[in-house]
Design a protein around this motif. Sequence first.
Motif, PDB file in Angstrom:
ATOM      1  N   LEU A 297       0.828  -1.207   0.000  1.00  0.00           N
ATOM      2  CA  LEU A 297       0.000   0.000   0.000  1.00  0.00           C
ATOM      3  C   LEU A 297       0.864   1.259   0.000  1.00  0.00           C
ATOM      4  CD1 LEU A 297      -2.921  -0.911   2.423  1.00  0.00           C
ATOM      5  CD2 LEU A 297      -3.019  -0.587  -0.049  1.00  0.00           C
ATOM      6  N   ALA A 298       1.953   1.223   0.760  1.00  0.00           N
ATOM      7  CA  ALA A 298       2.858   2.369   0.765  1.00  0.00           C
ATOM      8  C   ALA A 298       3.445   2.581  -0.627  1.00  0.00           C
ATOM      9  CB  ALA A 298       3.968   2.149   1.789  1.00  0.00           C
ATOM     10  N   ILE A 299       3.791   1.487  -1.306  1.00  0.00           N
ATOM     11  CA  ILE A 299       4.309   1.578  -2.671  1.00  0.00           C
ATOM     12  C   ILE A 299       3.247   2.133  -3.610  1.00  0.00           C
ATOM     13  CG2 ILE A 299       5.080   0.201  -4.649  1.00  0.00           C
ATOM     14  CD1 ILE A 299       6.446  -1.667  -2.595  1.00  0.00           C
ATOM     15  N   MET A 300       2.001   1.670  -3.444  1.00  0.00           N
ATOM     16  CA  MET A 300       0.922   2.151  -4.296  1.00  0.00           C
ATOM     17  C   MET A 300       0.733   3.658  -4.151  1.00  0.00           C
ATOM     18  SD  MET A 300      -3.148   1.212  -4.285  1.00  0.00           S
ATOM     19  CE  MET A 300      -3.461   2.290  -2.872  1.00  0.00           C
ATOM     20  N   PHE A 301       0.693   4.141  -2.911  1.00  0.00           N
ATOM     21  CA  PHE A 301       0.467   5.565  -2.691  1.00  0.00           C
ATOM     22  C   PHE A 301       1.672   6.395  -3.149  1.00  0.00           C
ATOM     23  CE2 PHE A 301      -2.758   4.154   0.522  1.00  0.00           C
ATOM     24  CZ  PHE A 301      -3.845   4.689  -0.153  1.00  0.00           C
ATOM     25  N   ALA A 302       2.871   5.849  -2.987  1.00  0.00           N
ATOM     26  CA  ALA A 302       4.042   6.537  -3.523  1.00  0.00           C
ATOM     27  C   ALA A 302       3.938   6.640  -5.043  1.00  0.00           C
ATOM     28  CB  ALA A 302       5.317   5.798  -3.119  1.00  0.00           C
ATOM     29  N   GLY A 303       3.442   5.570  -5.679  1.00  0.00           N
ATOM     30  CA  GLY A 303       3.235   5.598  -7.126  1.00  0.00           C
ATOM     31  C   GLY A 303       2.206   6.634  -7.534  1.00  0.00           C
ATOM     32  N   VAL A 304       1.120   6.736  -6.748  1.00  0.00           N
ATOM     33  CA  VAL A 304       0.099   7.754  -7.025  1.00  0.00           C
ATOM     34  C   VAL A 304       0.714   9.148  -6.976  1.00  0.00           C
ATOM     35  CG1 VAL A 304      -1.993   8.849  -6.112  1.00  0.00           C
ATOM     36  CG2 VAL A 304      -1.850   6.354  -6.247  1.00  0.00           C
TER      37      VAL A 304
ATOM     38  N   PRO B   5      -3.089  -4.507  13.693  1.00  0.00           N
ATOM     39  CA  PRO B   5      -2.017  -3.611  14.152  1.00  0.00           C
ATOM     40  C   PRO B   5      -0.802  -3.578  13.220  1.00  0.00           C
ATOM     41  CG  PRO B   5      -2.895  -4.855  16.000  1.00  0.00           C
ATOM     42  CD  PRO B   5      -3.498  -5.442  14.756  1.00  0.00           C
ATOM     43  N   MET B   6      -0.640  -4.592  12.369  1.00  0.00           N
ATOM     44  CA  MET B   6       0.482  -4.592  11.431  1.00  0.00           C
ATOM     45  C   MET B   6       0.358  -3.457  10.412  1.00  0.00           C
ATOM     46  SD  MET B   6       2.147  -7.093  12.647  1.00  0.00           S
ATOM     47  CE  MET B   6       1.350  -6.848  14.246  1.00  0.00           C
ATOM     48  N   ASP B   7      -0.863  -2.924  10.237  1.00  0.00           N
ATOM     49  CA  ASP B   7      -1.066  -1.830   9.286  1.00  0.00           C
ATOM     50  C   ASP B   7      -0.187  -0.633   9.618  1.00  0.00           C
ATOM     51  OD1 ASP B   7      -2.953  -3.459   8.187  1.00  0.00           O
ATOM     52  OD2 ASP B   7      -4.681  -2.211   8.707  1.00  0.00           O
ATOM     53  N   TYR B   8       0.094  -0.450  10.905  1.00  0.00           N
ATOM     54  CA  TYR B   8       0.835   0.732  11.316  1.00  0.00           C
ATOM     55  C   TYR B   8       2.284   0.713  10.839  1.00  0.00           C
ATOM     56  CZ  TYR B   8      -3.264   1.473  14.216  1.00  0.00           C
ATOM     57  OH  TYR B   8      -4.557   1.661  14.645  1.00  0.00           O
ATOM     58  N   SER B   9       2.760  -0.446  10.379  1.00  0.00           N
ATOM     59  CA  SER B   9       4.117  -0.499   9.836  1.00  0.00           C
ATOM     60  C   SER B   9       4.227   0.294   8.530  1.00  0.00           C
ATOM     61  CB  SER B   9       4.539  -1.947   9.593  1.00  0.00           C
ATOM     62  OG  SER B   9       3.742  -2.552   8.594  1.00  0.00           O
ATOM     63  N   SER B  10       3.070   0.622   7.928  1.00  0.00           N
ATOM     64  CA  SER B  10       3.096   1.386   6.678  1.00  0.00           C
ATOM     65  C   SER B  10       3.723   2.762   6.882  1.00  0.00           C
ATOM     66  CB  SER B  10       1.685   1.532   6.107  1.00  0.00           C
ATOM     67  OG  SER B  10       0.842   2.215   7.015  1.00  0.00           O
TER      68      SER B  10
ATOM     69  N   ALA C 132       6.265   4.442   4.347  1.00  0.00           N
ATOM     70  CA  ALA C 132       5.932   5.750   3.790  1.00  0.00           C
ATOM     71  C   ALA C 132       7.047   6.751   4.065  1.00  0.00           C
ATOM     72  CB  ALA C 132       4.612   6.246   4.379  1.00  0.00           C
ATOM     73  N   SER C 133       7.621   6.684   5.263  1.00  0.00           N
ATOM     74  CA  SER C 133       8.711   7.598   5.615  1.00  0.00           C
ATOM     75  C   SER C 133       9.933   7.342   4.734  1.00  0.00           C
ATOM     76  CB  SER C 133       9.082   7.432   7.090  1.00  0.00           C
ATOM     77  OG  SER C 133       7.988   7.735   7.934  1.00  0.00           O
ATOM     78  N   LEU C 134      10.300   6.069   4.567  1.00  0.00           N
ATOM     79  CA  LEU C 134      11.470   5.721   3.756  1.00  0.00           C
ATOM     80  C   LEU C 134      11.265   6.097   2.293  1.00  0.00           C
ATOM     81  CD1 LEU C 134      12.373   2.241   5.291  1.00  0.00           C
ATOM     82  CD2 LEU C 134      13.564   4.419   5.648  1.00  0.00           C
ATOM     83  N   LEU C 135      10.069   5.801   1.752  1.00  0.00           N
ATOM     84  CA  LEU C 135       9.788   6.136   0.355  1.00  0.00           C
ATOM     85  C   LEU C 135       9.731   7.648   0.149  1.00  0.00           C
ATOM     86  CD1 LEU C 135       7.097   3.417  -0.438  1.00  0.00           C
ATOM     87  CD2 LEU C 135       9.381   3.583  -1.451  1.00  0.00           C
TER      88      LEU C 135
ATOM     89  N   PHE D 247      11.425  14.524   4.450  1.00  0.00           N
ATOM     90  CA  PHE D 247      11.646  13.924   5.756  1.00  0.00           C
ATOM     91  C   PHE D 247      10.418  14.182   6.626  1.00  0.00           C
ATOM     92  CE2 PHE D 247      15.856  14.241   4.085  1.00  0.00           C
ATOM     93  CZ  PHE D 247      16.568  13.190   4.666  1.00  0.00           C
ATOM     94  N   PRO D 248       9.923  13.167   7.313  1.00  0.00           N
ATOM     95  CA  PRO D 248       8.743  13.365   8.171  1.00  0.00           C
ATOM     96  C   PRO D 248       9.010  14.474   9.186  1.00  0.00           C
ATOM     97  CG  PRO D 248       9.251  11.032   7.961  1.00  0.00           C
ATOM     98  CD  PRO D 248      10.400  11.777   7.352  1.00  0.00           C
ATOM     99  N   SER D 249       8.023  15.321   9.378  1.00  0.00           N
ATOM    100  CA  SER D 249       8.169  16.400  10.347  1.00  0.00           C
ATOM    101  C   SER D 249       8.169  15.838  11.761  1.00  0.00           C
ATOM    102  CB  SER D 249       7.032  17.410  10.189  1.00  0.00           C
ATOM    103  OG  SER D 249       5.784  16.786  10.414  1.00  0.00           O
ATOM    104  N   ALA D 250       8.692  16.624  12.694  1.00  0.00           N
ATOM    105  CA  ALA D 250       8.739  16.183  14.088  1.00  0.00           C
ATOM    106  C   ALA D 250       7.341  15.922  14.630  1.00  0.00           C
ATOM    107  CB  ALA D 250       9.439  17.240  14.937  1.00  0.00           C
TER     108      ALA D 250
END
Length: 320
Positions: A39-46, A260-265, A269-272, A280-283
């Motif tokens: 899903l993270a890859i999909m949204f990065a693609g979007v 709860p594994m969903d939260y690993s996205s 998302a941060s890495l992508l 870079f993700p804000s504080a």
Amino acid sequence: MPDQIRDDGVNEAPLDTDLPAVQRPLAGILLRLLTAALLAIMFAGVKLVGDRGVHVVESLFYRQIGSVVCATGLVLAGPGFSSLRTKRVGAHIGRMALGMSSMALNFLSFLLLPLAEATAIGFTVPIFSTILAALVLGEATGRWRWGAVIVGFVGVLLIVHPGQGAVPLTGAAVALVGAGMTAAVTIVIRRLGQTERASTTVFWFAASSLVPLGLLMLHFGKAHDAGTFALLAGVALAGGLAQLTLTASLRLAPVALVMPMDYSSLLWASLLGIWLFGQFPSASVWLGAPVIILSGLVIVWREHHLARRAALAAQAATSA
């Protein structure tokens, strides 16, 4: 948490079958972790194709083509095409309209916000689901879940930090409305699930959505270079595979265990975001996201606890 369909781009419904699946919790967890990455890859693609001039309607259209292919495979591997007969055509059309609206908002939020911020705000879906379940379905919601709802919105405020934060308020508003509409789809699916097979609901959503999207493509569709079409194919592939892996995860393990594994996205998302966009993700994300995640985990735990207590009570009544 009840089985649901998440219209951030993936259908969340258990594979329908006549026989219960053998439970394999570890495999279910691993598949759900893979789903989060896809899903993270999909949204990065979007977001990538959006930067190349692809309209949200186009992204949705190609994404749903992938969904139709996967849904057809799901039906063929499961109950067969005879299972697609339905007497609730109106309900499926309403579900499609609501689902496409929520998916469009979710896609748009990833165009307006950095990946990590949009992902973190998207974690509010269980919070909105709790509110709607209480208001629409009349489900009993005690102090634990209402407390989690309040805490979750505190987490949103920490991320958005109105007036001072780095997160655009328009993008945050779109993400929150999208999460709320995704939760509304959950309610519709729970009602459809009283009479419809999961595979039936998944197929008709995917197939029927191509009708309005196809008409919109007459206006918004345009030619792109080969690289852009390759990225669109990647969006469709990632979304379609996520549908299959998510469905399989729910087949092999309880929702309360895998959700709860969903939260690993957020990690992906941060890495992508850093790799592809230099974002870079804000504080504020690292302050607010754990609060939202905690509230979601409390909601999942509480629903699992109540469901288990009800099952034990029913078992005791049967054996008495």
